[in-house]
Write a protein that holds these residues in place. Structure first.
Motif, PDB file in Angstrom:
ATOM      1  N   PHE A 183     -39.907  75.864 -27.983  1.00 49.15           N
ATOM      2  CA  PHE A 183     -40.012  74.395 -27.795  1.00 49.15           C
ATOM      3  C   PHE A 183     -40.479  74.284 -26.453  1.00 49.15           C
ATOM      4  O   PHE A 183     -40.792  75.325 -25.615  1.00 49.15           O
ATOM      5  CB  PHE A 183     -38.550  73.908 -27.745  1.00 49.15           C
ATOM      6  N   GLY A 184     -40.717  72.962 -25.906  1.00 47.31           N
ATOM      7  CA  GLY A 184     -41.365  72.833 -24.453  1.00 47.31           C
ATOM      8  C   GLY A 184     -42.670  72.511 -24.250  1.00 47.31           C
ATOM      9  O   GLY A 184     -43.557  72.779 -25.319  1.00 47.31           O
ATOM     10  N   ASN A 185     -43.111  71.841 -23.265  1.00 51.28           N
ATOM     11  CA  ASN A 185     -44.509  71.595 -23.156  1.00 51.28           C
ATOM     12  C   ASN A 185     -45.288  71.133 -24.251  1.00 51.28           C
ATOM     13  O   ASN A 185     -46.265  71.465 -24.808  1.00 51.28           O
ATOM     14  CB  ASN A 185     -45.118  72.907 -22.535  1.00 51.28           C
ATOM     15  N   GLU A 186     -44.639  69.880 -24.860  1.00 46.74           N
ATOM     16  CA  GLU A 186     -45.034  69.036 -25.882  1.00 46.74           C
ATOM     17  C   GLU A 186     -45.514  70.108 -27.250  1.00 46.74           C
ATOM     18  O   GLU A 186     -46.346  69.695 -27.888  1.00 46.74           O
ATOM     19  CB  GLU A 186     -46.217  68.212 -25.308  1.00 46.74           C
ATOM     20  N   LEU A 187     -44.506  71.163 -27.237  1.00 49.01           N
ATOM     21  CA  LEU A 187     -44.955  71.962 -28.582  1.00 49.01           C
ATOM     22  C   LEU A 187     -44.126  71.800 -29.692  1.00 49.01           C
ATOM     23  O   LEU A 187     -42.803  71.207 -29.386  1.00 49.01           O
ATOM     24  CB  LEU A 187     -44.666  73.516 -28.272  1.00 49.01           C
ATOM     25  N   GLU A 188     -44.619  71.596 -31.005  1.00 52.96           N
ATOM     26  CA  GLU A 188     -43.930  71.100 -31.825  1.00 52.96           C
ATOM     27  C   GLU A 188     -42.811  72.278 -32.455  1.00 52.96           C
ATOM     28  O   GLU A 188     -43.387  73.327 -32.663  1.00 52.96           O
ATOM     29  CB  GLU A 188     -44.626  70.723 -32.917  1.00 52.96           C
ATOM     30  N   SER A 189     -41.664  71.896 -32.539  1.00 50.98           N
ATOM     31  CA  SER A 189     -40.539  72.995 -33.055  1.00 50.98           C
ATOM     32  C   SER A 189     -40.885  73.705 -34.292  1.00 50.98           C
ATOM     33  O   SER A 189     -41.063  72.714 -35.223  1.00 50.98           O
ATOM     34  CB  SER A 189     -39.385  72.431 -32.855  1.00 50.98           C
ATOM     35  N   LYS A 190     -40.937  74.853 -34.637  1.00 51.86           N
ATOM     36  CA  LYS A 190     -41.079  75.429 -35.703  1.00 51.86           C
ATOM     37  C   LYS A 190     -40.128  76.510 -36.065  1.00 51.86           C
ATOM     38  O   LYS A 190     -39.990  77.498 -35.219  1.00 51.86           O
ATOM     39  CB  LYS A 190     -42.436  76.197 -35.919  1.00 51.86           C
ATOM     40  N   LEU A 191     -39.269  76.588 -36.904  1.00 52.08           N
ATOM     41  CA  LEU A 191     -38.254  77.511 -37.520  1.00 52.08           C
ATOM     42  C   LEU A 191     -38.966  78.607 -37.897  1.00 52.08           C
ATOM     43  O   LEU A 191     -40.109  78.460 -38.393  1.00 52.08           O
ATOM     44  CB  LEU A 191     -37.201  76.799 -38.309  1.00 52.08           C
ATOM     45  N   GLN A 192     -38.475  79.772 -37.522  1.00 52.73           N
ATOM     46  CA  GLN A 192     -38.897  81.234 -37.782  1.00 52.73           C
ATOM     47  C   GLN A 192     -37.858  82.249 -37.987  1.00 52.73           C
ATOM     48  O   GLN A 192     -36.695  81.887 -37.366  1.00 52.73           O
ATOM     49  CB  GLN A 192     -40.009  81.685 -36.769  1.00 52.73           C
ATOM     50  N   ILE A 193     -38.053  83.178 -38.920  1.00 50.38           N
ATOM     51  CA  ILE A 193     -37.153  84.266 -39.026  1.00 50.38           C
ATOM     52  C   ILE A 193     -37.904  85.540 -38.870  1.00 50.38           C
ATOM     53  O   ILE A 193     -38.870  85.783 -39.400  1.00 50.38           O
ATOM     54  CB  ILE A 193     -36.033  84.031 -40.516  1.00 50.38           C
ATOM     55  N   HIS A 194     -37.151  86.646 -38.103  1.00 53.45           N
ATOM     56  CA  HIS A 194     -38.044  88.015 -38.036  1.00 53.45           C
ATOM     57  C   HIS A 194     -36.912  89.056 -38.609  1.00 53.45           C
ATOM     58  O   HIS A 194     -36.330  89.706 -37.603  1.00 53.45           O
ATOM     59  CB  HIS A 194     -37.823  88.066 -36.363  1.00 53.45           C
ATOM     60  N   PRO A 195     -37.071  89.309 -39.849  1.00 54.49           N
ATOM     61  CA  PRO A 195     -36.074  90.390 -40.503  1.00 54.49           C
ATOM     62  C   PRO A 195     -36.837  91.739 -39.679  1.00 54.49           C
ATOM     63  O   PRO A 195     -37.821  91.879 -39.718  1.00 54.49           O
ATOM     64  CB  PRO A 195     -36.375  90.266 -42.002  1.00 54.49           C
ATOM     65  N   THR A 196     -35.701  92.569 -39.248  1.00 52.78           N
ATOM     66  CA  THR A 196     -36.304  93.782 -38.541  1.00 52.78           C
ATOM     67  C   THR A 196     -35.553  94.946 -38.690  1.00 52.78           C
ATOM     68  O   THR A 196     -33.966  94.857 -38.799  1.00 52.78           O
ATOM     69  CB  THR A 196     -36.087  93.401 -36.880  1.00 52.78           C
ATOM     70  N   LEU A 197     -36.134  96.013 -38.999  1.00 54.42           N
ATOM     71  CA  LEU A 197     -35.570  97.210 -39.220  1.00 54.42           C
ATOM     72  C   LEU A 197     -35.601  98.100 -37.969  1.00 54.42           C
ATOM     73  O   LEU A 197     -36.628  98.302 -37.255  1.00 54.42           O
ATOM     74  CB  LEU A 197     -36.266  97.901 -40.397  1.00 54.42           C
ATOM     75  N   ILE A 198     -34.418  98.461 -37.419  1.00 52.51           N
ATOM     76  CA  ILE A 198     -34.334  99.307 -36.066  1.00 52.51           C
ATOM     77  C   ILE A 198     -34.101 100.669 -36.509  1.00 52.51           C
ATOM     78  O   ILE A 198     -32.803 100.814 -37.120  1.00 52.51           O
ATOM     79  CB  ILE A 198     -33.619  98.671 -35.155  1.00 52.51           C
ATOM     80  N   ALA A 199     -34.773 101.748 -36.034  1.00 49.86           N
ATOM     81  CA  ALA A 199     -34.330 103.076 -36.135  1.00 49.86           C
ATOM     82  C   ALA A 199     -34.206 103.932 -34.640  1.00 49.86           C
ATOM     83  O   ALA A 199     -35.014 103.283 -33.854  1.00 49.86           O
ATOM     84  CB  ALA A 199     -35.363 103.997 -36.763  1.00 49.86           C
ATOM     85  N   ARG A 200     -33.059 104.496 -34.595  1.00 48.38           N
ATOM     86  CA  ARG A 200     -32.832 105.280 -33.359  1.00 48.38           C
ATOM     87  C   ARG A 200     -32.975 106.930 -33.607  1.00 48.38           C
ATOM     88  O   ARG A 200     -32.297 107.210 -34.445  1.00 48.38           O
ATOM     89  CB  ARG A 200     -31.436 104.707 -32.959  1.00 48.38           C
ATOM     90  N   LEU A 201     -33.402 107.437 -32.661  1.00 45.61           N
ATOM     91  CA  LEU A 201     -33.364 108.867 -32.829  1.00 45.61           C
ATOM     92  C   LEU A 201     -32.957 109.368 -31.152  1.00 45.61           C
ATOM     93  O   LEU A 201     -33.404 109.348 -30.309  1.00 45.61           O
ATOM     94  CB  LEU A 201     -34.691 109.653 -33.004  1.00 45.61           C
ATOM     95  N   PRO A 202     -31.455 109.944 -31.285  1.00 41.97           N
ATOM     96  CA  PRO A 202     -30.907 110.602 -29.952  1.00 41.97           C
ATOM     97  C   PRO A 202     -31.841 111.671 -29.521  1.00 41.97           C
ATOM     98  O   PRO A 202     -31.886 112.492 -30.538  1.00 41.97           O
ATOM     99  CB  PRO A 202     -29.460 110.781 -30.257  1.00 41.97           C
ATOM    100  N   LEU A 203     -32.278 111.552 -28.324  1.00 45.06           N
ATOM    101  CA  LEU A 203     -32.593 113.041 -27.989  1.00 45.06           C
ATOM    102  C   LEU A 203     -31.907 113.912 -26.994  1.00 45.06           C
ATOM    103  O   LEU A 203     -31.577 115.105 -27.097  1.00 45.06           O
ATOM    104  CB  LEU A 203     -33.909 112.785 -27.021  1.00 45.06           C
ATOM    105  N   GLU A 204     -31.045 113.255 -26.268  1.00 50.05           N
ATOM    106  CA  GLU A 204     -29.987 113.865 -25.398  1.00 50.05           C
ATOM    107  C   GLU A 204     -28.683 112.939 -25.563  1.00 50.05           C
ATOM    108  O   GLU A 204     -28.998 111.947 -24.691  1.00 50.05           O
ATOM    109  CB  GLU A 204     -30.439 113.988 -23.532  1.00 50.05           C
TER     110      GLU A 204
END
Length: 187
Positions: free
Chosen positions: A112-133
């Motif tokens: 939104f803002g600066n005369e931008l047309e609002s557009k709904l979006q969705i971002h399904p995300t898979l997050i992986a974590r590898l502990p080092l210490e």
């Protein structure tokens, strides 16, 4: 090892406004809150549009809270292009798939803002974590799709990678990140 990871990540880091991750697959405990400010520099290249390159700064702010074991929720606010720019805002529920190692995040929001047309979006995300210490250093990687609820919009794919480094990861962290956004339908 931690110092080398920081130098490498900072040297190559490129933040991103609507597809940055800057979070771990290790979820917050119920009642715990985290705050993540960030500044990123984006370089966009599009060989098909005639625009060779667009460079801009992005300022992000995330707040997240642990709600229940295996569930947290967050909100993200971004200022894209500090000169005559626009904003992005999202709500981001996150679920543990494999506790402390794999999580599913599903932010949904809009520009939104600066005369931008609002557009709904969705971002399904898979997050992986590898502990080092344990408690000091970990690597985090994410892959996400950016889906837009507008006609003639392509689904985009983003990849993010970066270490989290601290003297106590449960209290604070430095989290440089590099990210790439691609349109699988483009050259």
């Amino acid at each position: 090892l931690r110092g080398a990871l920081v130098l490498i990540a900072v040297a190559f880091s490129s933040g991103c406004y609507s597809y940055s991750n800057f979070q771990s697959a290790k979820l917050l405990e119920p009642g715990v809150t985290s705050i993540t400010p960030s500044a990123s520099y984006n370089t966009w290249q599009d060989s098909g549009s005639g625009d060779d390159e667009i460079d801009d700064w992005v300022l992000d702010f995330q707040i997240r809270g642990g709600i229940a074991p295996g569930f947290e929720i967050g909100a993200k606010f971004s200022r894209i292009r500090t000169d005559e720019g626009y904003y992005f805002i999202a709500i981001d529920p996150k679920f543990a798939l494999e506790p402390e190692h794999l999580a599913l995040s599903c932010p949904f929001g809009t520009f939104f803002g600066n005369e931008l047309e609002s557009k709904l979006q969705i971002h399904p995300t898979l997050i992986a974590r590898l502990p080092l210490e344990e408690g000091l250093t970990e690597l985090n990687a994410a892959v996400k799709m950016l889906l837009f609820f507008t006609e003639n919009s392509d689904a985009l794919v983003a990849f993010n990678f970066g270490p989290r480094i601290s003297s106590n990861l449960d209290r604070w962290a430095i989290h440089p990140e590099i990210g790439f956004l691609i349109n699988p339908g483009d050259d």
